[in-house]
Design a protein around this motif. Sequence first.
Motif, PDB file in Angstrom:
ATOM      1  N   SER A  45       0.803  -1.224   0.000  1.00  0.00           N
ATOM      2  CA  SER A  45       0.000   0.000   0.000  1.00  0.00           C
ATOM      3  C   SER A  45       0.835   1.273   0.000  1.00  0.00           C
ATOM      4  CB  SER A  45      -0.927   0.021   1.213  1.00  0.00           C
ATOM      5  OG  SER A  45      -1.866  -1.018   1.126  1.00  0.00           O
ATOM      6  N   GLY A  46       2.008   1.222   0.547  1.00  0.00           N
ATOM      7  CA  GLY A  46       2.872   2.398   0.589  1.00  0.00           C
ATOM      8  C   GLY A  46       3.235   2.948  -0.773  1.00  0.00           C
ATOM      9  N   HIS A  47       3.014   2.145  -1.817  1.00  0.00           N
ATOM     10  CA  HIS A  47       3.345   2.587  -3.176  1.00  0.00           C
ATOM     11  C   HIS A  47       2.185   3.273  -3.881  1.00  0.00           C
ATOM     12  CE1 HIS A  47       7.199   0.748  -2.903  1.00  0.00           C
ATOM     13  NE2 HIS A  47       6.721  -0.485  -2.827  1.00  0.00           N
ATOM     14  N   MET A  52      -2.918   6.723   3.345  1.00  0.00           N
ATOM     15  CA  MET A  52      -2.286   5.880   4.362  1.00  0.00           C
ATOM     16  C   MET A  52      -0.902   6.427   4.720  1.00  0.00           C
ATOM     17  SD  MET A  52      -0.817   2.002   4.285  1.00  0.00           S
ATOM     18  CE  MET A  52       0.666   2.621   3.521  1.00  0.00           C
ATOM     19  N   MET A  53      -0.121   6.811   3.718  1.00  0.00           N
ATOM     20  CA  MET A  53       1.227   7.318   3.981  1.00  0.00           C
ATOM     21  C   MET A  53       1.172   8.581   4.818  1.00  0.00           C
ATOM     22  SD  MET A  53       3.293   5.105   2.870  1.00  0.00           S
ATOM     23  CE  MET A  53       4.853   5.969   2.904  1.00  0.00           C
ATOM     24  N   LYS A  54       0.283   9.492   4.468  1.00  0.00           N
ATOM     25  CA  LYS A  54       0.158  10.744   5.233  1.00  0.00           C
ATOM     26  C   LYS A  54      -0.286  10.453   6.660  1.00  0.00           C
ATOM     27  CE  LYS A  54      -1.993  15.309   5.064  1.00  0.00           C
ATOM     28  NZ  LYS A  54      -0.872  15.954   5.667  1.00  0.00           N
ATOM     29  N   THR A  55      -1.228   9.547   6.830  1.00  0.00           N
ATOM     30  CA  THR A  55      -1.730   9.192   8.156  1.00  0.00           C
ATOM     31  C   THR A  55      -0.625   8.564   9.005  1.00  0.00           C
ATOM     32  OG1 THR A  55      -3.939   8.854   7.257  1.00  0.00           O
ATOM     33  CG2 THR A  55      -3.476   7.860   9.399  1.00  0.00           C
ATOM     34  N   LEU A  56       0.139   7.629   8.425  1.00  0.00           N
ATOM     35  CA  LEU A  56       1.226   6.983   9.155  1.00  0.00           C
ATOM     36  C   LEU A  56       2.256   7.996   9.623  1.00  0.00           C
ATOM     37  CD1 LEU A  56       2.104   3.766   7.116  1.00  0.00           C
ATOM     38  CD2 LEU A  56       1.295   3.865   9.461  1.00  0.00           C
ATOM     39  N   PHE A  57       2.645   8.881   8.718  1.00  0.00           N
ATOM     40  CA  PHE A  57       3.748   9.786   9.019  1.00  0.00           C
ATOM     41  C   PHE A  57       3.300  11.044   9.748  1.00  0.00           C
ATOM     42  CE2 PHE A  57       5.652   6.981   5.904  1.00  0.00           C
ATOM     43  CZ  PHE A  57       6.855   6.717   6.533  1.00  0.00           C
ATOM     44  N   ASP A  58       1.993  11.280   9.857  1.00  0.00           N
ATOM     45  CA  ASP A  58       1.500  12.386  10.672  1.00  0.00           C
ATOM     46  C   ASP A  58       1.622  12.072  12.157  1.00  0.00           C
ATOM     47  OD1 ASP A  58       0.923  14.191   8.721  1.00  0.00           O
ATOM     48  OD2 ASP A  58      -1.227  13.782   8.653  1.00  0.00           O
ATOM     49  N   GLN A  59       1.948  10.839  12.490  1.00  0.00           N
ATOM     50  CA  GLN A  59       2.018  10.421  13.888  1.00  0.00           C
ATOM     51  C   GLN A  59       3.447  10.545  14.423  1.00  0.00           C
ATOM     52  OE1 GLN A  59       0.208   6.559  14.143  1.00  0.00           O
ATOM     53  NE2 GLN A  59      -1.602   7.228  13.033  1.00  0.00           N
ATOM     54  N   GLY A  60       4.088  11.678  14.115  1.00  0.00           N
ATOM     55  CA  GLY A  60       5.383  11.986  14.698  1.00  0.00           C
ATOM     56  C   GLY A  60       6.595  11.509  13.918  1.00  0.00           C
ATOM     57  N   ASP A  65       3.911  12.970   2.502  1.00  0.00           N
ATOM     58  CA  ASP A  65       2.509  13.191   2.143  1.00  0.00           C
ATOM     59  C   ASP A  65       2.143  12.566   0.805  1.00  0.00           C
ATOM     60  OD1 ASP A  65       3.894  14.867   0.488  1.00  0.00           O
ATOM     61  OD2 ASP A  65       2.789  16.678   1.020  1.00  0.00           O
ATOM     62  N   ARG A  66       3.056  11.758   0.275  1.00  0.00           N
ATOM     63  CA  ARG A  66       2.811  11.062  -0.990  1.00  0.00           C
ATOM     64  C   ARG A  66       3.314   9.637  -0.868  1.00  0.00           C
ATOM     65  NH1 ARG A  66       6.482  14.410  -4.440  1.00  0.00           N
ATOM     66  NH2 ARG A  66       7.326  14.888  -2.416  1.00  0.00           N
ATOM     67  N   SER A  67       2.913   8.819  -1.809  1.00  0.00           N
ATOM     68  CA  SER A  67       3.332   7.418  -1.803  1.00  0.00           C
ATOM     69  C   SER A  67       4.795   7.274  -2.216  1.00  0.00           C
ATOM     70  CB  SER A  67       2.452   6.611  -2.745  1.00  0.00           C
ATOM     71  OG  SER A  67       1.121   6.586  -2.263  1.00  0.00           O
ATOM     72  N   LEU A  68       5.377   6.159  -1.798  1.00  0.00           N
ATOM     73  CA  LEU A  68       6.759   5.831  -2.137  1.00  0.00           C
ATOM     74  C   LEU A  68       6.834   5.199  -3.515  1.00  0.00           C
ATOM     75  CD1 LEU A  68       7.655   4.109   1.250  1.00  0.00           C
ATOM     76  CD2 LEU A  68       8.420   6.368   0.491  1.00  0.00           C
ATOM     77  N   VAL A  69       7.900   5.488  -4.228  1.00  0.00           N
ATOM     78  CA  VAL A  69       8.150   4.863  -5.527  1.00  0.00           C
ATOM     79  C   VAL A  69       8.836   3.521  -5.283  1.00  0.00           C
ATOM     80  CG1 VAL A  69       9.427   5.070  -7.698  1.00  0.00           C
ATOM     81  CG2 VAL A  69       8.288   7.078  -6.709  1.00  0.00           C
ATOM     82  N   PRO A 104      14.357   7.376   0.280  1.00  0.00           N
ATOM     83  CA  PRO A 104      13.076   7.140  -0.396  1.00  0.00           C
ATOM     84  C   PRO A 104      12.836   8.131  -1.526  1.00  0.00           C
ATOM     85  CG  PRO A 104      12.735   7.925   1.856  1.00  0.00           C
ATOM     86  CD  PRO A 104      14.196   7.780   1.663  1.00  0.00           C
ATOM     87  N   VAL A 105      12.179   7.648  -2.569  1.00  0.00           N
ATOM     88  CA  VAL A 105      11.730   8.483  -3.688  1.00  0.00           C
ATOM     89  C   VAL A 105      10.209   8.521  -3.614  1.00  0.00           C
ATOM     90  CG1 VAL A 105      11.620   8.684  -6.210  1.00  0.00           C
ATOM     91  CG2 VAL A 105      13.734   7.901  -5.099  1.00  0.00           C
ATOM     92  N   LEU A 106       9.648   9.702  -3.754  1.00  0.00           N
ATOM     93  CA  LEU A 106       8.202   9.878  -3.672  1.00  0.00           C
ATOM     94  C   LEU A 106       7.645  10.253  -5.034  1.00  0.00           C
ATOM     95  CD1 LEU A 106       8.096  12.035  -0.420  1.00  0.00           C
ATOM     96  CD2 LEU A 106       7.889   9.557  -0.615  1.00  0.00           C
TER      97      LEU A 106
END
Length: 157
Positions: A45-47, A52-60, A65-69, A104-106
């Motif tokens: 899902s991270g791709h 989901m990515m924004k939600t995960l990384f908003d937790q500190g 704010d974008r998916s990973l390549v 990481p590449v976004l």
Amino acid sequence: MSHLTGNDNYFDNFEVGAVYKHARGKTVTENDAVTICHMVLNNASGHFDDHMMKTLFDQGQAHVDRSLVYGGVTMSIIIGLAYQDTGENVITEQGMTGLKLTSPVLHGDTLYAYTEVLSKEDVDDKSGKVTFRHYGVNHRDQLVFQGERTALIAKAA
């Protein structure tokens, strides 16, 4: 008679220690990244799930704010960007080693490629083996990829 390839990327033209900055960059679009993920059945899902990515990384954690390549896309783009200067006269690809995805590449990042000539080996009258180290950087000058590629390359006629 015109040639289909450049006149300065035969085995004879490469010098050990030379470093090339390749002319083009490539912005990785969402379509580039997601299409390849689906083609190779990478369903992480991270791709392709920006929410989901924004939600995960908003937790500190780090701001994303974008998916990973997918790393395979990153590597392919860097090798592709380097190919005009290092691959037009390749007879066979011999292998790739030491592949490293270092940052990481976004989706939306722009990638650029550099190449260092590590070694040359004369094979016969028509060809020689060259080992390159390819580097990929993003538009923020962060190293995102590094890897070595060896190819059998034609000699100039």
